[in-house]
Scaffold this motif. Structure first.
Motif, PDB file in Angstrom:
ATOM      1  N   THR A  30     -72.189 -76.314  34.358  1.00 33.60           N
ATOM      2  CA  THR A  30     -70.853 -76.863  34.629  1.00 33.60           C
ATOM      3  C   THR A  30     -70.490 -76.721  36.109  1.00 33.60           C
ATOM      4  O   THR A  30     -69.843 -77.594  36.687  1.00 33.60           O
ATOM      5  N   SER A  31     -70.908 -75.624  36.724  1.00 30.76           N
ATOM      6  CA  SER A  31     -70.651 -75.440  38.151  1.00 30.76           C
ATOM      7  C   SER A  31     -71.375 -76.512  38.978  1.00 30.76           C
ATOM      8  O   SER A  31     -70.802 -77.085  39.915  1.00 30.76           O
ATOM      9  N   MET A  75     -69.815 -80.137  26.633  1.00 32.64           N
ATOM     10  CA  MET A  75     -68.696 -81.077  26.594  1.00 32.64           C
ATOM     11  C   MET A  75     -67.374 -80.346  26.410  1.00 32.64           C
ATOM     12  O   MET A  75     -66.343 -80.740  26.972  1.00 32.64           O
ATOM     13  N   THR A  76     -67.383 -79.272  25.644  1.00 30.85           N
ATOM     14  CA  THR A  76     -66.161 -78.486  25.457  1.00 30.85           C
ATOM     15  C   THR A  76     -65.669 -77.913  26.778  1.00 30.85           C
ATOM     16  O   THR A  76     -64.456 -77.820  27.028  1.00 30.85           O
ATOM     17  N   LEU A  77     -66.596 -77.529  27.650  1.00 29.95           N
ATOM     18  CA  LEU A  77     -66.229 -76.968  28.952  1.00 29.95           C
ATOM     19  C   LEU A  77     -65.780 -78.035  29.946  1.00 29.95           C
ATOM     20  O   LEU A  77     -64.938 -77.766  30.814  1.00 29.95           O
ATOM     21  N   LEU A  78     -66.311 -79.247  29.839  1.00 33.65           N
ATOM     22  CA  LEU A  78     -66.058 -80.271  30.852  1.00 33.65           C
ATOM     23  C   LEU A  78     -64.917 -81.224  30.506  1.00 33.65           C
ATOM     24  O   LEU A  78     -64.232 -81.727  31.404  1.00 33.65           O
ATOM     25  N   LEU A  79     -64.704 -81.502  29.229  1.00 30.08           N
ATOM     26  CA  LEU A  79     -63.730 -82.522  28.843  1.00 30.08           C
ATOM     27  C   LEU A  79     -62.302 -82.236  29.315  1.00 30.08           C
ATOM     28  O   LEU A  79     -61.585 -83.175  29.701  1.00 30.08           O
ATOM     29  N   PRO A  80     -61.821 -80.996  29.304  1.00 26.67           N
ATOM     30  CA  PRO A  80     -60.451 -80.770  29.795  1.00 26.67           C
ATOM     31  C   PRO A  80     -60.248 -81.199  31.242  1.00 26.67           C
ATOM     32  O   PRO A  80     -59.139 -81.612  31.620  1.00 26.67           O
ATOM     33  N   GLU A  81     -61.292 -81.118  32.066  1.00 32.92           N
ATOM     34  CA  GLU A  81     -61.166 -81.499  33.480  1.00 32.92           C
ATOM     35  C   GLU A  81     -61.582 -82.951  33.716  1.00 32.92           C
ATOM     36  O   GLU A  81     -61.042 -83.608  34.614  1.00 32.92           O
ATOM     37  N   TYR A  82     -62.537 -83.435  32.953  1.00 32.76           N
ATOM     38  CA  TYR A  82     -63.092 -84.774  33.160  1.00 32.76           C
ATOM     39  C   TYR A  82     -62.850 -85.616  31.905  1.00 32.76           C
ATOM     40  O   TYR A  82     -63.679 -85.654  30.993  1.00 32.76           O
ATOM     41  N   PRO A  83     -61.717 -86.291  31.825  1.00 34.70           N
ATOM     42  CA  PRO A  83     -61.389 -87.043  30.601  1.00 34.70           C
ATOM     43  C   PRO A  83     -62.234 -88.300  30.403  1.00 34.70           C
ATOM     44  O   PRO A  83     -62.265 -88.845  29.289  1.00 34.70           O
ATOM     45  N   ASN A  84     -62.899 -88.783  31.448  1.00 33.95           N
ATOM     46  CA  ASN A  84     -63.647 -90.039  31.344  1.00 33.95           C
ATOM     47  C   ASN A  84     -65.144 -89.821  31.113  1.00 33.95           C
ATOM     48  O   ASN A  84     -65.950 -90.721  31.347  1.00 33.95           O
ATOM     49  N   ILE A  85     -65.501 -88.633  30.660  1.00 35.68           N
ATOM     50  CA  ILE A  85     -66.909 -88.354  30.376  1.00 35.68           C
ATOM     51  C   ILE A  85     -67.300 -89.010  29.054  1.00 35.68           C
ATOM     52  O   ILE A  85     -66.537 -88.994  28.080  1.00 35.68           O
ATOM     53  N   VAL A  86     -68.497 -89.577  29.032  1.00 36.17           N
ATOM     54  CA  VAL A  86     -69.069 -90.148  27.811  1.00 36.17           C
ATOM     55  C   VAL A  86     -70.384 -89.429  27.533  1.00 36.17           C
ATOM     56  O   VAL A  86     -71.247 -89.350  28.414  1.00 36.17           O
ATOM     57  N   VAL A  87     -70.533 -88.893  26.354  1.00 37.23           N
ATOM     58  CA  VAL A  87     -71.759 -88.185  26.007  1.00 37.23           C
ATOM     59  C   VAL A  87     -72.616 -89.069  25.107  1.00 37.23           C
ATOM     60  O   VAL A  87     -72.106 -89.763  24.221  1.00 37.23           O
ATOM     61  N   SER A  88     -73.895 -89.066  25.355  1.00 37.41           N
ATOM     62  CA  SER A  88     -74.814 -89.841  24.515  1.00 37.41           C
ATOM     63  C   SER A  88     -75.232 -89.012  23.311  1.00 37.41           C
ATOM     64  O   SER A  88     -75.310 -87.778  23.383  1.00 37.41           O
ATOM     65  N   GLU A  89     -75.479 -89.681  22.212  1.00 33.00           N
ATOM     66  CA  GLU A  89     -75.972 -89.010  21.011  1.00 33.00           C
ATOM     67  C   GLU A  89     -77.356 -89.538  20.671  1.00 33.00           C
ATOM     68  O   GLU A  89     -77.690 -90.688  20.960  1.00 33.00           O
TER      69      GLU A  89
END
Length: 490
Positions: free
Chosen positions: A131-132, A161-175
């Protein structure tokens, strides 16, 4: 480039092989690492296992645990015919297996013959450092970013994703999407992927590629997003970068625990591939290399390539020779260029050491199909080139009638696209007499048969009726360096 077609025995004996030795996994960690319970539930009535080379050290222990916890008789396959990432269905059928359990890295190419379960490695990831690194590489919190990853790190993506989503709302994760109604992953079946969806995206902008699926926001395209990849540098990342070559890429290496902006020049790589396309346009004899027997629809792409190559007046020959190397392909000097049919991760072969270029089916189609133009789109999955695929381009109806001539960008010589189109068709009456065709005579000047005729040595000559029949006589005794009747030198 290799200097010889074979390696001397002395060189082989003294060769130093750089091998990374993986220590045996403790018995108490086998359950977590290899999902023994889920695997036993899947193969309770089946038998077969496949390990990549780097996991063979644990294969026996895993097989023993599976046999102890189930009624199945497991077989271990550790020597794949083509690549460790592909499911070797042919080898599994040799032992009459009822299903396959594939461990470790996988290209997620669809397989349709046998029930299949994927068990990925649970490689460790330092989420804090990841995350850093992500924050350092993407300081703009409103950036549109797609998270991609190696299959062996899928277990850590939800926490990331739990760590990044609060700061980066436009992240899309692939499944990960394991294609086929008989394919399993993480102990449960995935939704079957409809092949018709490969040809178009629905209104929700669903992108499906290399066994990954992610959804883009409405009104935006793939070029509006940046890519962040979790994994080591390799074929998977290279495929992503070549396919989405208009997107910027960053990555985090969980082994080195460092992040970086991918500085590999994609444009330069594409220029090298375009040079190979020009070589394919100049070629007269094409070798089709079968680099997979497990990926679905490989027979269909072989047939399509043969028809496409024939339509522009080139000869084609099909070769099935397992894993490729320089000496193998050097045996076929009459071949001007090779086309490798393999999974996406093995398609982009570095052919700099080979005597003749090795291209992908997409590159061969660009060279032969007048309707397909070289653009920003690059396709490594040959299934997308088939009818119904998202990148399928049909042959021109008039392609076999036109005889255009252009100039080679490599040799500067004139070349004709349609020398063999006037080859006489076989008579419906089975006659062996056909009309002579002057165009055909010129077209065959560079065929494999003419190449063989120009060789000084053409193999053993039969000379039927020219050799007198004699009785058998006693031949020489000894070895070639000193036959008995020759005596010994003082």
């Amino acid at each position: 480039m290799a200097d010889a077609f074979s390696t001397s025995s002395e060189t082989v004996i003294h060769r130093v092989v750089d091998v990374t030795v993986k220590t045996n996994t403790p018995l108490e960690k086998l359950e977590e690492l290899y999902q023994i319970k889920e695997t036993c539930d899947f193969i309770s009535e089946h038998q077969f296992e496949k390990f990549p080379d780097e996991l063979l050290v644990d294969s026996v222990a895993v097989a023993v645990e599976i046999e102890r916890n189930s009624n199945a008789k497991p077989f271990i396959l550790g020597d794949t015919s083509y690549g460790s990432c592909c499911v070797d269905e042919v080898a599994s059928e040799h032992v009459g297996a009822d299903c396959i359990v594939h461990y470790g890295s996988a290209c997620l190419s669809p397989s349709k013959r046998l029930p299949l379960m994927y068990v990925f490695e649970r490689r460790p990831v330092d989420l804090e450092k990841c995350t850093s690194a992500f924050r350092d590489l993407h300081p703009d919190t409103q950036s549109h970013i797609v998270i991609l990853y190696d299959v062996n790190y899928v277990h850590a993506i939800n926490e990331l994703m739990t760590l990044l989503l609060p700061e980066y709302p436009n992240i899309v994760v692939s499944e990960l999407v394991v294609e086929g109604e008989q394919c399993y992953s993480h102990g449960q079946i995935k939704r079957q992927h409809d092949d018709t969806r490969l040809s178009e995206r629905d209104n929700s902008q669903v992108v499906y590629q290399f066994g990954r699926r992610f959804t883009l926001k409405g009104g935006s395209g793939i070029t509006d997003y940046s890519m962040f990849y979790v994994g080591q540098e390799g074929a998977t990342l290279r495929n992503f970068m070549m396919t989405w070559n208009r997107c910027s890429f960053t990555s985090f290496d969980p082994v080195k625990m460092t992040g970086r902006t991918e500085s590999v020049s994609v444009n330069r790589a594409l220029m090298k591939r375009y040079y190979a396309i020009e070589r394919a346009k100049d070629a007269h004899v094409v070798g089709i290399l079968v680099g997979t027997l497990g990926v679905a629809d490989y027979l269909s792409i072989i047939q399509q390539l043969k028809e496409t190559i024939k339509g522009v007046g080139k000869k084609s020959y099909v070769f099935a020779m397992g894993k490729l190397n320089v000496p193998k392909l050097a045996n076929f000097l009459e071949i001007d260029i090779f086309v490798l049919i393999a999974c996406p991760e093995n398609s982009l072969l570095d052919s700099s050491e080979f005597y003749k270029p090795v291209v992908t089916p997409f590159e061969m189609e660009v060279a032969c199909n007048k309707k397909r133009e070289w653009s920003e789109e690059y396709v490594t999955d040959f299934r997308h080139l088939l009818p119904g695929g998202q990148s399928h381009v049909p042959l021109s109806d008039s392609q076999e009638e036109d005889d255009e001539t252009d100039v080679s960008l490599i040799t500067g010589a004139l070349r004709s696209h349609n020398l063999l189109s006037s080859e006489p068709a076989a008579s419906s009456f089975g006659s062996s007499v056909v009309l002579r065709n002057q165009t055909l005579t010129v077209a065959n000047a560079n065929s494999a048969a003419s190449f063989l005729a120009e060789r000084s040595w053409r193999g053993l000559e039969e000379k039927l009726g020219e050799t007198p029949v004699v009785k058998a006589v006693e031949g020489r005794r000894g070895i070639a360096i000193a036959y008995e009747e020759e005596g010994t030198s003082p």
